[in-house]
Design a protein around this motif. Sequence first.
Motif, PDB file in Angstrom:
ATOM      1  N   VAL B 202       0.855  -1.185   0.000  1.00  0.00           N
ATOM      2  CA  VAL B 202       0.000   0.000   0.000  1.00  0.00           C
ATOM      3  C   VAL B 202       0.894   1.240   0.000  1.00  0.00           C
ATOM      4  O   VAL B 202       1.841   1.322   0.784  1.00  0.00           O
ATOM      5  CB  VAL B 202      -0.920   0.024   1.248  1.00  0.00           C
ATOM      6  N   VAL B 203       0.602   2.173  -0.896  1.00  0.00           N
ATOM      7  CA  VAL B 203       1.270   3.476  -0.863  1.00  0.00           C
ATOM      8  C   VAL B 203       0.203   4.501  -0.475  1.00  0.00           C
ATOM      9  O   VAL B 203      -0.825   4.615  -1.152  1.00  0.00           O
ATOM     10  CB  VAL B 203       1.882   3.857  -2.233  1.00  0.00           C
ATOM     11  N   ALA B 204       0.443   5.208   0.629  1.00  0.00           N
ATOM     12  CA  ALA B 204      -0.588   6.114   1.148  1.00  0.00           C
ATOM     13  C   ALA B 204      -0.081   7.544   1.219  1.00  0.00           C
ATOM     14  O   ALA B 204       1.080   7.790   1.541  1.00  0.00           O
ATOM     15  CB  ALA B 204      -1.031   5.656   2.534  1.00  0.00           C
ATOM     16  N   PRO B 215       2.116  11.638  -7.654  1.00  0.00           N
ATOM     17  CA  PRO B 215       3.333  10.880  -7.322  1.00  0.00           C
ATOM     18  C   PRO B 215       3.041   9.612  -6.512  1.00  0.00           C
ATOM     19  O   PRO B 215       3.745   8.606  -6.664  1.00  0.00           O
ATOM     20  CB  PRO B 215       4.151  11.867  -6.489  1.00  0.00           C
ATOM     21  N   VAL B 216       2.004   9.662  -5.654  1.00  0.00           N
ATOM     22  CA  VAL B 216       1.623   8.489  -4.853  1.00  0.00           C
ATOM     23  C   VAL B 216       1.083   7.400  -5.786  1.00  0.00           C
ATOM     24  O   VAL B 216       1.467   6.224  -5.698  1.00  0.00           O
ATOM     25  CB  VAL B 216       0.557   8.878  -3.797  1.00  0.00           C
ATOM     26  N   GLU B 217       0.217   7.799  -6.708  1.00  0.00           N
ATOM     27  CA  GLU B 217      -0.390   6.832  -7.625  1.00  0.00           C
ATOM     28  C   GLU B 217       0.649   6.222  -8.569  1.00  0.00           C
ATOM     29  O   GLU B 217       0.610   5.019  -8.856  1.00  0.00           O
ATOM     30  CB  GLU B 217      -1.518   7.499  -8.421  1.00  0.00           C
ATOM     31  N   GLU B 218       1.594   7.051  -9.038  1.00  0.00           N
ATOM     32  CA  GLU B 218       2.610   6.531  -9.959  1.00  0.00           C
ATOM     33  C   GLU B 218       3.521   5.521  -9.268  1.00  0.00           C
ATOM     34  O   GLU B 218       3.854   4.483  -9.848  1.00  0.00           O
ATOM     35  CB  GLU B 218       3.412   7.695 -10.566  1.00  0.00           C
ATOM     36  N   ALA B 225       0.789  -1.708  -6.372  1.00  0.00           N
ATOM     37  CA  ALA B 225       0.242  -1.497  -5.027  1.00  0.00           C
ATOM     38  C   ALA B 225      -1.134  -0.831  -5.065  1.00  0.00           C
ATOM     39  O   ALA B 225      -1.534  -0.264  -6.081  1.00  0.00           O
ATOM     40  CB  ALA B 225       1.199  -0.618  -4.223  1.00  0.00           C
ATOM     41  N   ALA B 226      -1.821  -0.879  -3.928  1.00  0.00           N
ATOM     42  CA  ALA B 226      -3.062  -0.120  -3.748  1.00  0.00           C
ATOM     43  C   ALA B 226      -2.713   1.270  -3.222  1.00  0.00           C
ATOM     44  O   ALA B 226      -1.652   1.465  -2.631  1.00  0.00           O
ATOM     45  CB  ALA B 226      -3.969  -0.830  -2.755  1.00  0.00           C
ATOM     46  N   VAL B 227      -3.613   2.223  -3.429  1.00  0.00           N
ATOM     47  CA  VAL B 227      -3.414   3.585  -2.940  1.00  0.00           C
ATOM     48  C   VAL B 227      -4.277   3.811  -1.694  1.00  0.00           C
ATOM     49  O   VAL B 227      -5.471   3.520  -1.699  1.00  0.00           O
ATOM     50  CB  VAL B 227      -3.777   4.620  -4.031  1.00  0.00           C
ATOM     51  N   GLY B 228      -3.646   4.320  -0.660  1.00  0.00           N
ATOM     52  CA  GLY B 228      -4.366   4.653   0.568  1.00  0.00           C
ATOM     53  C   GLY B 228      -4.223   6.129   0.865  1.00  0.00           C
ATOM     54  O   GLY B 228      -3.498   6.846   0.172  1.00  0.00           O
ATOM     55  N   ALA B 243     -10.435   5.231   0.113  1.00  0.00           N
ATOM     56  CA  ALA B 243      -8.990   5.060   0.246  1.00  0.00           C
ATOM     57  C   ALA B 243      -8.521   5.286   1.686  1.00  0.00           C
ATOM     58  O   ALA B 243      -7.358   5.071   1.999  1.00  0.00           O
ATOM     59  CB  ALA B 243      -8.269   6.033  -0.689  1.00  0.00           C
ATOM     60  N   GLN B 244      -9.426   5.710   2.554  1.00  0.00           N
ATOM     61  CA  GLN B 244      -8.989   6.094   3.905  1.00  0.00           C
ATOM     62  C   GLN B 244      -8.524   4.920   4.755  1.00  0.00           C
ATOM     63  O   GLN B 244      -9.251   3.940   4.938  1.00  0.00           O
ATOM     64  CB  GLN B 244     -10.110   6.823   4.638  1.00  0.00           C
ATOM     65  N   VAL B 245      -7.312   5.038   5.270  1.00  0.00           N
ATOM     66  CA  VAL B 245      -6.751   4.042   6.177  1.00  0.00           C
ATOM     67  C   VAL B 245      -6.731   4.656   7.564  1.00  0.00           C
ATOM     68  O   VAL B 245      -6.268   5.785   7.731  1.00  0.00           O
ATOM     69  CB  VAL B 245      -5.310   3.671   5.752  1.00  0.00           C
ATOM     70  N   GLY B 246      -7.246   3.930   8.539  1.00  0.00           N
ATOM     71  CA  GLY B 246      -7.193   4.462   9.902  1.00  0.00           C
ATOM     72  C   GLY B 246      -8.384   4.031  10.720  1.00  0.00           C
ATOM     73  O   GLY B 246      -9.187   3.202  10.290  1.00  0.00           O
TER      74      GLY B 246
END
Lengths: 266, 317
Positions: B202-204, B215-218, B225-228, B243-246
């Motif tokens: 996961v890249v968040a 830049p996160v999505e790329e 990876a998934a986007v958080g 997309a919210q992690v927490g």
Amino acid sequence: MKIIVLVKHVPDAQLDRHLSDEDNTTDRADSILSELDEYALEAALQLTEARGGAKAGNQVIALSMGPAGAVNAIKKSLQIGATEGVHLRDDALAGSDAAATSLALAAAVRHIGADGPVDLVLTGMASTDGETSLVPAQLAERLDLPQVTFASELEVDGGRVIARRDSDTHYDTVEATLPAVVSVTDQINEPRFPNFKGIIAAKRKTITTLTLAEIGVDPAEVGKTGSWTEVKTAAARPPRTAGTIITDEGDAGIKLVDFLAAQKLL
Amino acid sequence: MAKVLVFIDNPGQALKKSSLELLTIARSLGETAVAVNGALNDDVVAALGAHGATAVFRPSSEDLDAYLIGPKAAYLAGAVAASGATTVLLENSFDGKEIAARLGIKLGAGVITDVVGVEPDGTAHKSVLAGSYTTTAKATTAVSVLTVKPNSVTPDPAAAAASPEVLTVDVPDSATAGAARITGRKDKPASGRPDLTEARIVVAGGRGVDGDFGPVEELADALGAAVGASRAATDAGWIGHDAQVGQTGKTVSPQLYISAGISGAIQQKAGMQTAKVIVAINKDAESPVFEIADFGIIGDLFQVLPQATEEIKKRKG
């Protein structure tokens, strides 16, 4: 309209939280009204205000099950705008799992409904301590009511509740006839804060305390003896420690990839 | 031998990895039957057999998807009775947990959610209070209902494939009477990225992305990876709430979690501190995320992420 909002007094998630060494139950010092319940309370207030509020006979009843301190979650709900509070409090309830909790709450909802039918039971999407999301569904099953859960929009129209429910892949429109159990997400509204007028008004509002005997529940059906699950062991997770910290000198992206390669994560 | 029932809601054309994980756990506990809802194609039946299922149940009613939760729990209660199962496994999604919840009441069975491992005697492992404790729990009832998180085991086919018998479970009309009905459905656009809760990486992004998730999505795409995102980023409307992690979003436990421009307040940590490896990039050296990062970079994510993305592409050639 008569709406019951379930409110829970939970350990503040901004602080370190603990399980007791003795019986693996949650340590409830430093507890507050569960943040996710504020959205349910706000939804109830909006629905009743659109129908003339308390003056027109609408009721928003904050119901909490828990030890003495749980009354604080009810008091805060009254300050925010609930019209009355009900505190289900009995030593036999300590250690109840979701099944036992839903049994006691179902009996309390029936008791509150005895002097006038309840239209809606509103809850948050989960408690911020147990985080299971089981209780709203189990309460609906015990009361034999439809459940409309994870609502991110909500309206009541002609004896029906209509909600929008978001999943990962789609948005659903969901409808059920009243009475129903509805849980709401943190996307549904912006909860209001208690203001000075609300804090003063809350002092005049009634909080009724109920015991298990008053709602007709056998103490053996709740608490640890009435629960259907048992926590056998609990161990604090070793705290994570910091690893390597570097300051970017123009090549940190490459160093990051080197690290990922070394960890076999590429 | 103990009997285990796995519920797979709408298996589609091929079984998801999380479903194969449930089947792998089920086989370690006893003889496995599967209850499905929705269309069932031959390839799926064969895959279920390859993973040890000896029976596959289908509902007599074809419109369970027109309702929310209740009727699926009623169908599953019928499948439990038909299979004689003493353990029921479901996925740990919102729907999975709620079907488990209602099923538990119908059967008088204990329900345990967020499970990451099951021992042969039914003892379940999970973490609670946002990953700060690990616990073991067990149902004290004749039947236990467990919802299992993705990435809990490595899916594995059975030593010998079975040819499952396909059987129908009668769903009474009373199951749908009075249930909440789904009257409209709009699909969300598919991102093509892995599902956040199931992703291995996961890249968040957080407040530090300042509205630009590019830049996160790329980097996420270069890593598969998934986007958080942190709550600050979703509340600002920079990315969807999904997309919210927490604490109030999703909890993830990937192999690798890359946190970019997120300070790492307790709310965020709650969603990701069980990740195997944590990487953090933040301009502020005082960010609490550095206290838990295995590899931390004090720097500008708009420099570091694109450079890492380029380097990964170069190495993958």
